[in-house]
Design a protein around this motif. Structure first.
Motif, PDB file in Angstrom:
ATOM      1  N   ALA A   1       0.860  -1.182   0.000  1.00 48.77           N
ATOM      2  CA  ALA A   1       0.000   0.000   0.000  1.00 48.77           C
ATOM      3  C   ALA A   1       0.893   1.227   0.000  1.00 48.77           C
ATOM      4  O   ALA A   1       2.120   1.135   0.122  1.00 48.77           O
ATOM      5  CB  ALA A   1      -0.937   0.000   1.209  1.00 48.77           C
ATOM      6  N   GLY A   2       0.246   2.393  -0.140  1.00 50.27           N
ATOM      7  CA  GLY A   2       0.978   3.648  -0.138  1.00 50.27           C
ATOM      8  C   GLY A   2       0.332   4.663   0.790  1.00 50.27           C
ATOM      9  O   GLY A   2      -0.901   4.718   0.918  1.00 50.27           O
ATOM     10  N   LEU A   3       1.157   5.453   1.445  1.00 46.80           N
ATOM     11  CA  LEU A   3       0.709   6.608   2.221  1.00 46.80           C
ATOM     12  C   LEU A   3       0.944   7.829   1.341  1.00 46.80           C
ATOM     13  O   LEU A   3       2.083   8.230   1.119  1.00 46.80           O
ATOM     14  CB  LEU A   3       1.497   6.721   3.521  1.00 46.80           C
ATOM     15  N   LEU A   4      -0.150   8.405   0.816  1.00 47.46           N
ATOM     16  CA  LEU A   4      -0.024   9.463  -0.177  1.00 47.46           C
ATOM     17  C   LEU A   4      -0.003  10.824   0.493  1.00 47.46           C
ATOM     18  O   LEU A   4      -0.982  11.252   1.110  1.00 47.46           O
ATOM     19  CB  LEU A   4      -1.183   9.380  -1.175  1.00 47.46           C
ATOM     20  N   TYR A   5       1.115  11.507   0.342  1.00 47.00           N
ATOM     21  CA  TYR A   5       1.311  12.836   0.923  1.00 47.00           C
ATOM     22  C   TYR A   5       0.614  13.894   0.075  1.00 47.00           C
ATOM     23  O   TYR A   5       0.459  13.734  -1.143  1.00 47.00           O
ATOM     24  CB  TYR A   5       2.800  13.161   0.983  1.00 47.00           C
ATOM     25  N   PRO A   6       0.222  15.007   0.686  1.00 46.72           N
ATOM     26  CA  PRO A   6      -0.247  16.133  -0.122  1.00 46.72           C
ATOM     27  C   PRO A   6       0.880  16.637  -1.024  1.00 46.72           C
ATOM     28  O   PRO A   6       2.064  16.463  -0.709  1.00 46.72           O
ATOM     29  CB  PRO A   6      -0.625  17.200   0.913  1.00 46.72           C
ATOM     30  N   SER A   7       0.518  17.272  -2.122  1.00 48.25           N
ATOM     31  CA  SER A   7       1.516  17.944  -2.948  1.00 48.25           C
ATOM     32  C   SER A   7       2.155  19.053  -2.104  1.00 48.25           C
ATOM     33  O   SER A   7       1.457  19.863  -1.497  1.00 48.25           O
ATOM     34  CB  SER A   7       0.847  18.537  -4.187  1.00 48.25           C
ATOM     35  N   HIS A   8       3.474  19.078  -2.049  1.00 45.39           N
ATOM     36  CA  HIS A   8       4.134  19.934  -1.066  1.00 45.39           C
ATOM     37  C   HIS A   8       3.947  21.423  -1.331  1.00 45.39           C
ATOM     38  O   HIS A   8       4.038  22.237  -0.411  1.00 45.39           O
ATOM     39  CB  HIS A   8       5.614  19.565  -0.967  1.00 45.39           C
ATOM     40  N   GLY A   9       3.653  21.779  -2.570  1.00 43.47           N
ATOM     41  CA  GLY A   9       3.366  23.178  -2.847  1.00 43.47           C
ATOM     42  C   GLY A   9       2.137  23.680  -2.113  1.00 43.47           C
ATOM     43  O   GLY A   9       2.005  24.889  -1.836  1.00 43.47           O
TER      44      GLY A   9
END
Length: 321
Positions: A116-124
């Motif tokens: 699975a993946g832990l999807l981070y917000p787009s850092h911008g």
């Protein structure tokens, strides 16, 4: 039965249960800065052997994932998969800023063995915020491209990348999203939003990542997904069990016993220092030989290692190896 999209990626039901403790392990380095794979084996095999540990999230903030090359990221995933001997899932932090790039990162992670993946917000978004619908689109594209089941990641309320309640409900309803790592760090929002999410999305696994606020959040969750799980997994499982049993006195007792370590690791000038401090605590527990980190992290101030070692001893966390 699974279905394939136009990219030939298969999508099926998500059967991943991380109700319990999911540590986010550090990435150990040798003293000259290379990834230390024997240390990954020691750390992963120990954490994976503990009943109640339901998965490991690698390449996150604690894992210095954005400081690694793409090849190193895949090798670290493979090393942690090997270390747990398929007992528990390895979940990869997906951090690329552009959505298409994040989708390709997720695809590489799946091919390397991530479950699975832990999807981070787009850092911008941290600085500028996000357009309506953009987070929902990010989760949709990443899942459809990679087939990697995803964990929703709620950032702190004091950033512009924090999601509104409706945005979280929308993402949680999308295919492939099976859990939420919530680190809103605003207890007014926590106390009002978590019951709504629980009511509206009852199948969503809700995990706290409030390393420094675990006592408050232990009563409302299915589990903890925390870097703290590197250094005190058994104790955090005690705290979680007490919280789920609504036993405040027992939960408070575990919290108070761990408070010296909590202060030494997380009550620092910057939360990023917690990653360095975690490595010192792992040295104190006998898992790591030293606390080498990669830039832009830097060593802690002189004497911090002694302070952290004393805190580990005061909290009665014994050497593992």
């Amino acid at each position: 039965m699974t279905a394939a999209n136009g990219n030939g990626v298969s999508h099926g039901p998500v059967n991943i249960d991380i109700r319990g403790l999911t540590p986010a392990p550090v990435t150990p380095f040798t003293e000259d800065g290379a990834v230390d794979y024997p240390a990954i084996q020691r750390l992963g095999s120990w954490l994976g052997s503990i009943p109640g540990v339901k998965g490991l999230v690698v390449l996150g903030h604690a894992g210095e994932g954005t400081f690694l090359t793409p090849d190193e990221q895949c090798d670290v995933i493979r090393a942690f998969v090997k270390s747990v001997d398929n007992r528990i899932p390895i979940i990869a932090g997906i951090t690329q800023e552009g959505t298409e790039n994040a989708a390709l990162e997720a695809k590489r992670a799946r091919e390397a063995g991530a479950s699975a993946g832990l999807l981070y917000p787009s850092h911008g978004w941290l600085r500028f915020g996000y357009q309506p619908g953009a987070p929902q689109d990010r989760y949709k594209v990443v899942y459809e491209t990679s087939g990697l089941p995803l964990i929703l990641f709620q950032y702190p309320d004091n950033t512009k990348a924090t999601y509104s309640l409706q945005t979280m409900l929308d993402i949680a309803a999308q295919p492939g999203v099976f859990a939420m790592k919530n680190g809103v760090r605003n207890m007014r929002r926590w106390d009002t939003e978590i019951p709504v999410i629980r009511r509206e999305r009852p199948e969503l696994q809700i995990l706290s990542c409030h390393d420094e606020y675990l006592l408050h959040t232990a009563f409302d969750v299915d589990g903890f997904l925390v870097g703290y799980g590197n250094i005190a997994p058994e104790e955090l499982l005690e705290l979680l069990a007490a919280g789920q049993a609504k036993d405040y006195a027992k939960a408070r007792a575990v919290h108070d016993r761990l408070l010296p370590v909590t202060k030494a690791v997380y009550h620092r000038g910057s939360h990023m220092e917690g990653t360095v401090a975690l490595k010192h605590a792992l040295v104190a527990r006998g898992i790591l030989d030293h606390a080498t980190v990669r830039s832009p992290l830097v060593p802690l101030e002189p004497g911090a290692d002694v302070e952290i070692m004393a805190a580990v001893k005061q909290s009665r966390l014994s050497k593992v190896i």
